[in-house]
Scaffold this active site. Sequence first.
Site, PDB file in Angstrom:
ATOM      1  N   ASP A   1      -5.609   2.972   8.046  1.00 48.01           N
ATOM      2  CA  ASP A   1      -7.104   2.862   8.207  1.00 48.01           C
ATOM      3  C   ASP A   1      -7.136   1.297   8.458  1.00 48.01           C
ATOM      4  O   ASP A   1      -8.191   0.861   8.718  1.00 48.01           O
ATOM      5  CB  ASP A   1      -7.611   3.276   6.774  1.00 48.01           C
ATOM      6  CG  ASP A   1      -7.978   4.877   6.957  1.00 48.01           C
ATOM      7  OD1 ASP A   1      -7.294   5.485   7.889  1.00 48.01           O
ATOM      8  OD2 ASP A   1      -8.414   5.371   6.096  1.00 48.01           O
TER       9      ASP A   1
ATOM     10  N   GLY B   1       0.704  -1.366   0.177  1.00 50.52           N
ATOM     11  CA  GLY B   1      -0.084  -0.052  -0.040  1.00 50.52           C
ATOM     12  C   GLY B   1       0.805   1.055   0.086  1.00 50.52           C
ATOM     13  O   GLY B   1       1.745   1.581   0.731  1.00 50.52           O
TER      14      GLY B   1
ATOM     15  N   VAL C   1      -2.236  -7.383  -4.360  1.00 50.92           N
ATOM     16  CA  VAL C   1      -1.876  -8.308  -3.311  1.00 50.92           C
ATOM     17  C   VAL C   1      -3.211  -9.138  -3.263  1.00 50.92           C
ATOM     18  O   VAL C   1      -4.337  -8.466  -3.096  1.00 50.92           O
ATOM     19  CB  VAL C   1      -1.510  -7.857  -2.035  1.00 50.92           C
ATOM     20  CG1 VAL C   1      -1.712  -8.745  -0.769  1.00 50.92           C
ATOM     21  CG2 VAL C   1      -0.111  -7.184  -2.050  1.00 50.92           C
TER      22      VAL C   1
ATOM     23  N   ALA D   1      -5.367  11.016   8.319  1.00 48.37           N
ATOM     24  CA  ALA D   1      -3.998  11.070   7.715  1.00 48.37           C
ATOM     25  C   ALA D   1      -2.910  11.233   8.754  1.00 48.37           C
ATOM     26  O   ALA D   1      -1.804  10.464   8.588  1.00 48.37           O
ATOM     27  CB  ALA D   1      -3.852  12.133   6.831  1.00 48.37           C
TER      28      ALA D   1
ATOM     29  N   GLY E   1      -0.347   4.255   0.315  1.00 46.90           N
ATOM     30  CA  GLY E   1      -0.822   5.689   1.103  1.00 46.90           C
ATOM     31  C   GLY E   1      -0.057   6.337   1.959  1.00 46.90           C
ATOM     32  O   GLY E   1       1.238   6.182   1.762  1.00 46.90           O
ATOM     33  N   PHE E   2      -0.679   7.166   2.857  1.00 49.47           N
ATOM     34  CA  PHE E   2       0.114   7.823   3.813  1.00 49.47           C
ATOM     35  C   PHE E   2       0.867   7.098   4.706  1.00 49.47           C
ATOM     36  O   PHE E   2       2.113   7.107   4.942  1.00 49.47           O
ATOM     37  CB  PHE E   2      -0.911   8.978   4.599  1.00 49.47           C
ATOM     38  CG  PHE E   2      -1.631   9.900   3.984  1.00 49.47           C
ATOM     39  CD1 PHE E   2      -0.601  10.920   3.454  1.00 49.47           C
ATOM     40  CD2 PHE E   2      -2.745  10.344   3.769  1.00 49.47           C
ATOM     41  CE1 PHE E   2      -0.916  12.017   2.929  1.00 49.47           C
ATOM     42  CE2 PHE E   2      -3.173  11.435   3.193  1.00 49.47           C
ATOM     43  CZ  PHE E   2      -2.530  12.225   2.719  1.00 49.47           C
TER      44      PHE E   2
ATOM     45  N   GLU F   1     -17.906  18.522   2.984  1.00 45.95           N
ATOM     46  CA  GLU F   1     -17.239  19.249   2.059  1.00 45.95           C
ATOM     47  C   GLU F   1     -17.846  19.367   0.530  1.00 45.95           C
ATOM     48  O   GLU F   1     -18.085  20.249   0.079  1.00 45.95           O
ATOM     49  CB  GLU F   1     -15.850  18.612   1.997  1.00 45.95           C
ATOM     50  CG  GLU F   1     -14.979  18.896   3.160  1.00 45.95           C
ATOM     51  CD  GLU F   1     -13.680  18.245   3.500  1.00 45.95           C
ATOM     52  OE1 GLU F   1     -12.871  18.653   4.694  1.00 45.95           O
ATOM     53  OE2 GLU F   1     -13.644  17.154   2.913  1.00 45.95           O
TER      54      GLU F   1
END
Lengths: 451, 451
Positions: free
Chosen positions: A300, A11, A80, A316, A13-14, A171
């Site tokens: 997450d 992964g 994966v 994040a 991501g962050f 948002e």
Amino acid sequence: MTQKKKVVVVGGGFAGMHAAKQLGKSRDCDVIIIDRRNHHLFQPLLYQVAMAGLDPSDIASPIRSMLNRYSNISTLLGEVTRIDTDKQIVHSDVGELPYDYLVVACGAMHHYFGHDEWEAFAPGLKNIPQATEIRRRVLMAFESAERTNDKRQQDCWLTFVLVGGGPTGVELAGAIAEMAKNTLKRDFKTIDASLARVIVVQSGDRILNQFPEPLSEYAKGALESLGVEVRLGDRVTHVDAQGVWLGDERIEAYTVIWAAGVKANPIGKTLGTETDRAGRVVVESDLSIPGHPEVFVIGDLAAAKDSQGNPLPGLAPVAMQEGSYVGKLIRQKASGDSSHTQKPFEYRDKGQMATIGRRRAVLQSGGMTMKGTLAWLGWLFVHIVYLNGFRNRMFVFFSWAWSYVTFARGARLIVPKTWQITGEESQVHPDAPLPVAAGGASSEGREPSAS
Amino acid sequence: MTQKKKVVVVGGGFAGMHAAKQLGKSRDCDVIIIDRRNHHLFQPLLYQVAMAGLDPSDIASPIRSMLNRYSNISTLLGEVTRIDTDKQIVHSDVGELPYDYLVVACGAMHHYFGHDEWEAFAPGLKNIPQATEIRRRVLMAFESAERTNDKRQQDCWLTFVLVGGGPTGVELAGAIAEMAKNTLKRDFKTIDASLARVIVVQSGDRILNQFPEPLSEYAKGALESLGVEVRLGDRVTHVDAQGVWLGDERIEAYTVIWAAGVKANPIGKTLGTETDRAGRVVVESDLSIPGHPEVFVIGDLAAAKDSQGNPLPGLAPVAMQEGSYVGKLIRQKASGDSSHTQKPFEYRDKGQMATIGRRRAVLQSGGMTMKGTLAWLGWLFVHIVYLNGFRNRMFVFFSWAWSYVTFARGARLIVPKTWQITGEESQVHPDAPLPVAAGGASSEGREPSAS
């Protein structure tokens, strides 16, 4: 010289990127980072791509480029399929990846509460194709309203339902309302775009319920001042192509966006260890899984807790801190340095923020809360600072400045999903599995069919 | 007060937009412009979107916004199916549009010489979905090469064939070669991206054959200095998923891009008047069609001639000048002003240019020719100046400056075509024809299926 340790990071991501950046500094590790996308995504601004304010590439960078300075890291584009913690192998569509240390950071996806069929009618917002699909639907709704003379059809096209009153729902609702009022109003001649109806449906008793209550109140008021209807204590019980049901009440709306529950990536389950109700993997205080001190789950996908035992939110900053912590921990383990014991992971709360629209935002950090213009400026500042790469920062900054002054949105493109002129989307793509077997290619069947 | 004249403009490309902008100044016309896309596209820079240098929205603007200052123009998103010149009606999927004056400017598309099935293997470059598809294929090719250990497969992935040696083929070939050499080389660890093989196949005896011969020579040399193979006098006789045949010779290449023939939009045929071999509509000296002085055909769809009787090329300046001419002519006719007879259309040749890569371009204007750095700067300048909108100009300028300094490409995103997490692309989209009939909506079938 000892053998280098093999580390696999799943992964980009962050969480995964922060782990990789720490591991890149190690002399004792060879690292593979695998992701099914070629880019790292700055998730907090994804809603602006969906709202035609930013371009996808403004908030995404190739993982490969972001890590190319580390000679011990290889980037792999691949998916994966499962993880074998006993044999220490990651199975993927690019083959088997053995590891000495494993970092699993493949995140979460939307959860339709057992109604996966709703996704077709109500896309979520987790990746770029979803963002551009939402952009296409929202812009097409205004175009379709302009194309019909039937009043009821126009109303259906001009009604937008946001399922979920968390930061994403808020948002998006604010952005649709502002776009209708400011950007689109002057462009349409038949319909009055500013009459668009935007509805946020929140099952709880307040929106942004992870924020202090006064900020939820402020956010509700701010949305309402933009004309958004906020429905509290209502639950969506059905979604179809023409709208939603809230129990007995029908809302006709041709555009529904899902910003409600998330569930963890199913890869987590293949670890064979305990998961919580949302499918997140229960981890130890060092973010490893029970019985496997060499396997770490972060971001997450992890059900981590703070020092008081409260679950950490899917934010994040949590993912970043977890990534850095685990990266450093593996570096230390791989170096064979056991001179000091590693402290448990501890989250340093940086606070949280959400934006509603122009000069409207909420911000909370520790005991401090802020709302309105100052919070909005804080939001802008933090997001620019954390965005990856100077080019992206500059472009996002200019986009925002431009939109603020002109009320325009720079990326108002409706792009169809098919690229072929001749109609139906083809089943043949060169990156689909090829008829030629890798390693044993023959020229059979490759003659011209007409010669 | 006399009735206003109804003018329909089909197509929002260079020709249609220039006609519309003239018609917007008229007090005697009500104008509808219809296009199946919501945006005007700056075609000359489309190859840069395909090559990950620019974002789609940098070179596209909503037609609606570009024309919103003209109160007599309505913009319609819709697809024209046929034109009835006797009854003076344009048939479209948004209904029938009657007209007093008609401007047909719906352009050209790629032509596979009777082999439409090749399109799946060799996409052309005419619109944004095609550009992003080409971007995806080119970037995926490098990723796929990195994913395999089979040398032959790697070679196939790293071979790129451009069919056609006109400006598009040359620009794409130069860009792929530069991207491989400069941008991607440092990002891949297993493969050497700079070994990518780029081949331009041109059936004629020189590339850029609409330019003076010395410029063709220069362009060939410039491509070759980038490592591109230029094959002259060769014709592609077959295309499949694994490569192309040039007569008896096989080139194995998993990425093939079509930059060869174009044919006119089939809408032209429904006008019921003479068309040339490429399907372009033969027009009078005022760009109207024979027998119908109220119907004008312009842009790539028209087979217009210059004052010496030579066919005009399919270039942006031709389309722009034709559009402005026809717009003014209709304005004058609608005003009832017949005091002076209208002169025939005359093309003022502004010249042409093509770029090969960094500081390599060719430029010809009248008798003047130019090549190298100066031509390249000229190319940059002209394209920035003609690009629509200050925001786009600024963003493209910064993108170019950034890429020039860093050798990076800002839009290296591989985005899959499906947006749904749950796999298969859905057949249900809210802008697909709805089960509810417009004008006669019933609530039948809209109950929740599970309650």
